[in-house]
Design a protein around this motif. Structure first.
Motif, PDB file in Angstrom:
ATOM      1  N   GLY A 156      14.563  -8.841   3.181  1.00  0.00           N
ATOM      2  CA  GLY A 156      14.450  -8.256   1.848  1.00  0.00           C
ATOM      3  C   GLY A 156      13.357  -7.210   1.761  1.00  0.00           C
ATOM      4  N   ARG A 157      12.212  -7.504   2.374  1.00  0.00           N
ATOM      5  CA  ARG A 157      11.102  -6.551   2.317  1.00  0.00           C
ATOM      6  C   ARG A 157      11.437  -5.286   3.098  1.00  0.00           C
ATOM      7  N   ARG A 158      12.081  -5.436   4.233  1.00  0.00           N
ATOM      8  CA  ARG A 158      12.469  -4.253   5.013  1.00  0.00           C
ATOM      9  C   ARG A 158      13.465  -3.391   4.231  1.00  0.00           C
ATOM     10  N   GLU A 159      14.370  -4.041   3.528  1.00  0.00           N
ATOM     11  CA  GLU A 159      15.342  -3.284   2.735  1.00  0.00           C
ATOM     12  C   GLU A 159      14.646  -2.514   1.617  1.00  0.00           C
ATOM     13  N   GLU A 160      13.642  -3.130   0.998  1.00  0.00           N
ATOM     14  CA  GLU A 160      12.876  -2.435  -0.037  1.00  0.00           C
ATOM     15  C   GLU A 160      12.150  -1.221   0.547  1.00  0.00           C
ATOM     16  N   ALA A 161      11.561  -1.400   1.727  1.00  0.00           N
ATOM     17  CA  ALA A 161      10.861  -0.282   2.368  1.00  0.00           C
ATOM     18  C   ALA A 161      11.837   0.822   2.748  1.00  0.00           C
ATOM     19  N   ARG A 162      12.993   0.433   3.274  1.00  0.00           N
ATOM     20  CA  ARG A 162      14.011   1.423   3.678  1.00  0.00           C
ATOM     21  C   ARG A 162      14.497   2.218   2.470  1.00  0.00           C
ATOM     22  N   SER A 163      14.673   1.543   1.354  1.00  0.00           N
ATOM     23  CA  SER A 163      15.117   2.213   0.129  1.00  0.00           C
ATOM     24  C   SER A 163      14.100   3.248  -0.337  1.00  0.00           C
ATOM     25  N   ARG A 164      12.824   2.908  -0.235  1.00  0.00           N
ATOM     26  CA  ARG A 164      11.799   3.867  -0.636  1.00  0.00           C
ATOM     27  C   ARG A 164      11.711   5.031   0.333  1.00  0.00           C
ATOM     28  N   LEU A 165      11.868   4.761   1.609  1.00  0.00           N
ATOM     29  CA  LEU A 165      11.851   5.842   2.605  1.00  0.00           C
ATOM     30  C   LEU A 165      13.032   6.781   2.398  1.00  0.00           C
ATOM     31  N   ASP A 166      14.181   6.224   2.072  1.00  0.00           N
ATOM     32  CA  ASP A 166      15.370   7.043   1.834  1.00  0.00           C
ATOM     33  C   ASP A 166      15.203   7.964   0.633  1.00  0.00           C
ATOM     34  N   SER A 167      14.337   7.556  -0.297  1.00  0.00           N
ATOM     35  CA  SER A 167      14.146   8.357  -1.515  1.00  0.00           C
ATOM     36  C   SER A 167      13.172   9.515  -1.309  1.00  0.00           C
ATOM     37  N   LEU A 168      12.466   9.520  -0.184  1.00  0.00           N
ATOM     38  CA  LEU A 168      11.467  10.573   0.072  1.00  0.00           C
ATOM     39  C   LEU A 168      12.124  11.885   0.488  1.00  0.00           C
TER      40      LEU A 168
ATOM     41  N   PHE B 199       0.840  -1.194   0.000  1.00  0.00           N
ATOM     42  CA  PHE B 199       0.000   0.000   0.000  1.00  0.00           C
ATOM     43  C   PHE B 199       0.881   1.252   0.000  1.00  0.00           C
ATOM     44  N   GLY B 200       1.983   1.223   0.749  1.00  0.00           N
ATOM     45  CA  GLY B 200       2.909   2.347   0.718  1.00  0.00           C
ATOM     46  C   GLY B 200       3.506   2.553  -0.659  1.00  0.00           C
ATOM     47  N   ASP B 201       3.889   1.465  -1.310  1.00  0.00           N
ATOM     48  CA  ASP B 201       4.462   1.556  -2.659  1.00  0.00           C
ATOM     49  C   ASP B 201       3.418   2.065  -3.650  1.00  0.00           C
ATOM     50  N   PHE B 202       2.185   1.606  -3.479  1.00  0.00           N
ATOM     51  CA  PHE B 202       1.091   2.088  -4.329  1.00  0.00           C
ATOM     52  C   PHE B 202       0.891   3.593  -4.154  1.00  0.00           C
ATOM     53  N   LEU B 203       0.917   4.074  -2.915  1.00  0.00           N
ATOM     54  CA  LEU B 203       0.737   5.506  -2.667  1.00  0.00           C
ATOM     55  C   LEU B 203       1.868   6.321  -3.287  1.00  0.00           C
ATOM     56  N   LEU B 204       3.084   5.795  -3.258  1.00  0.00           N
ATOM     57  CA  LEU B 204       4.186   6.469  -3.960  1.00  0.00           C
ATOM     58  C   LEU B 204       3.888   6.553  -5.451  1.00  0.00           C
ATOM     59  N   ASP B 205       3.405   5.458  -6.007  1.00  0.00           N
ATOM     60  CA  ASP B 205       3.065   5.411  -7.428  1.00  0.00           C
ATOM     61  C   ASP B 205       1.963   6.409  -7.766  1.00  0.00           C
ATOM     62  N   GLN B 206       1.100   6.695  -6.786  1.00  0.00           N
ATOM     63  CA  GLN B 206      -0.012   7.622  -6.982  1.00  0.00           C
ATOM     64  C   GLN B 206       0.358   9.070  -6.661  1.00  0.00           C
ATOM     65  N   GLY B 207       1.610   9.309  -6.313  1.00  0.00           N
ATOM     66  CA  GLY B 207       2.046  10.661  -5.994  1.00  0.00           C
ATOM     67  C   GLY B 207       1.605  11.133  -4.621  1.00  0.00           C
ATOM     68  N   GLU B 208       1.554  10.212  -3.650  1.00  0.00           N
ATOM     69  CA  GLU B 208       1.164  10.542  -2.281  1.00  0.00           C
ATOM     70  C   GLU B 208       2.291  10.151  -1.312  1.00  0.00           C
TER      71      GLU B 208
ATOM     72  N   ALA C  89       2.426   7.664   2.034  1.00  0.00           N
ATOM     73  CA  ALA C  89       3.205   6.440   1.858  1.00  0.00           C
ATOM     74  C   ALA C  89       4.185   6.236   3.002  1.00  0.00           C
ATOM     75  N   ARG C  90       4.738   7.322   3.521  1.00  0.00           N
ATOM     76  CA  ARG C  90       5.777   7.238   4.541  1.00  0.00           C
ATOM     77  C   ARG C  90       5.323   6.419   5.757  1.00  0.00           C
ATOM     78  N   SER C  91       4.106   6.649   6.214  1.00  0.00           N
ATOM     79  CA  SER C  91       3.651   5.974   7.435  1.00  0.00           C
ATOM     80  C   SER C  91       3.498   4.472   7.215  1.00  0.00           C
TER      81      SER C  91
END
Length: 206
Positions: free
Chosen positions: A194-206, A159-168, A172-174
Motif C-alpha cells: 500500500g505504501r509503495r502504491e501511494e509513493a508510485r502515485s505521487r511520483l506519477d503525478s510529478l 518526508f517526500g509527501d511533506f516536500l510535495l506539500d511544501q512545493g518542492e 520530493a522525488r528522491s
C-alpha cells in the motif's frame, strides 16, 4: 531466598512478556494495513473505531512501553482521517498525546516511528485556530525520523509527501523513489504494498 526467587521469576517472565507484546503489536499492524488499504472507504471509519479500542487495550497491557503508544497514535490519526470534519480534531490531539508520550519513553522505538507519525500530523492537521498544524515542526520531526532510519519506507514517504506539500517536487522525488527501493518489512506485506502504491502515485503525478 524469597527475594532471589522473585528476581529469577521476573527474569524468566521477561522473554514471554516481550513475545506477547510482539504478537499483539503484529496483530494491530496487520489489521491497520487491512483497513487502510483493503477496506472500502465507507467502512473505514467504523473499522478504525474498533481498532482504536484494541489499541487502547494494547497500551493498558504494556504500561511504560513506547511501542503500544506509537501504534495508538497511528491508529487514532488514521481514524481521524477516515472520520473527517471537526470530529477528527479531538482524535488527532489524542494521537499527538500518545506519540509524545512514546517519545518520552524511547525516541528510537520502532525505528523512530513516533517522530515520523508526529511529523505527518503536524503538516496534515490544520493550523491555528482550528488545529495545531505547524510546517516547521513537521520538518523537524520528519528529519529526526530520517536520521534514525534513513532507508525506512514510512520515514521517506512522509518526508517526500511533506516536500510535495511544501512545493518542492524535485526534492520530493528522491525520497519517494526510496520508498519503492526500501527493503520489505517482515510481516508487513499489505502495508508495504500500500505504501509503495501511494509513493508510485505521487511520483506519477510529478
Amino acid at each position: 531466598m524469597k527475594r532471589v526467587l522473585l528476581v529469577i521469576l521476573c527474569l524468566a517472565a521477561q522473554p514471554l512478556w516481550a513475545a506477547a507484546l510482539e504478537t499483539e503489536l503484529a496483530g494491530i499492524q496487520h489489521r491497520w494495513a487491512e483497513i487502510q488499504y483493503q477496506v472500502p472507504a465507507d467502512e473505514k471509519e467504523k473499522a478504525f473505531e474498533g481498532l482504536a479500542d484494541e489499541a487502547e487495550q494494547f497500551v493498558a497491557h504494556y504500561p511504560g512501553r513506547a511501542e503500544p503508544l506509537i501504534w495508538q497514535g497511528i491508529v487514532l490519526s488514521t481514524y481521524a482521517g477516515a472520520k473527517g470534519g471537526l470530529g477528527a480534531l479531538g482524535l488527532v490531539k489524542e494521537a499527538r498525546k500518545s506519540l509524545e508520550a512514546a517519545l518520552e519513553i524511547d525516541p528510537d522505538a520502532l525505528d523512530g516511528s513516533a517522530y515520523t507519525s508526529l511529523g505527518s500530523l503536524y503538516y496534515q492537521v490544520p493550523g491555528w485556530p482550528l488545529g495545531f498544524g505547524d510546517d516547521d515542526k513537521a520538518r523537524q520531526y520528519l528529519q529526526k525520523a530520517l536520521a534514525i532510519n534513513p532507508d525506512g519506507m514510512d520515514a521517506n514517504f512522509f518526508f517526500g509527501d511533506f516536500l510535495l506539500d511544501q512545493g518542492e517536487p524535485e526534492r520530493a522525488r528522491s525520497y519517494l523513489q526510496k520508498v519503492l527501493d526500501a527493503p520489505d518489512r517482515a510481516g508487513r506485506d499489505v502495508a508495504d504494498a500500500g505504501r509503495r502504491e501511494e509513493a508510485r502515485s505521487r511520483l506519477d503525478s510529478l
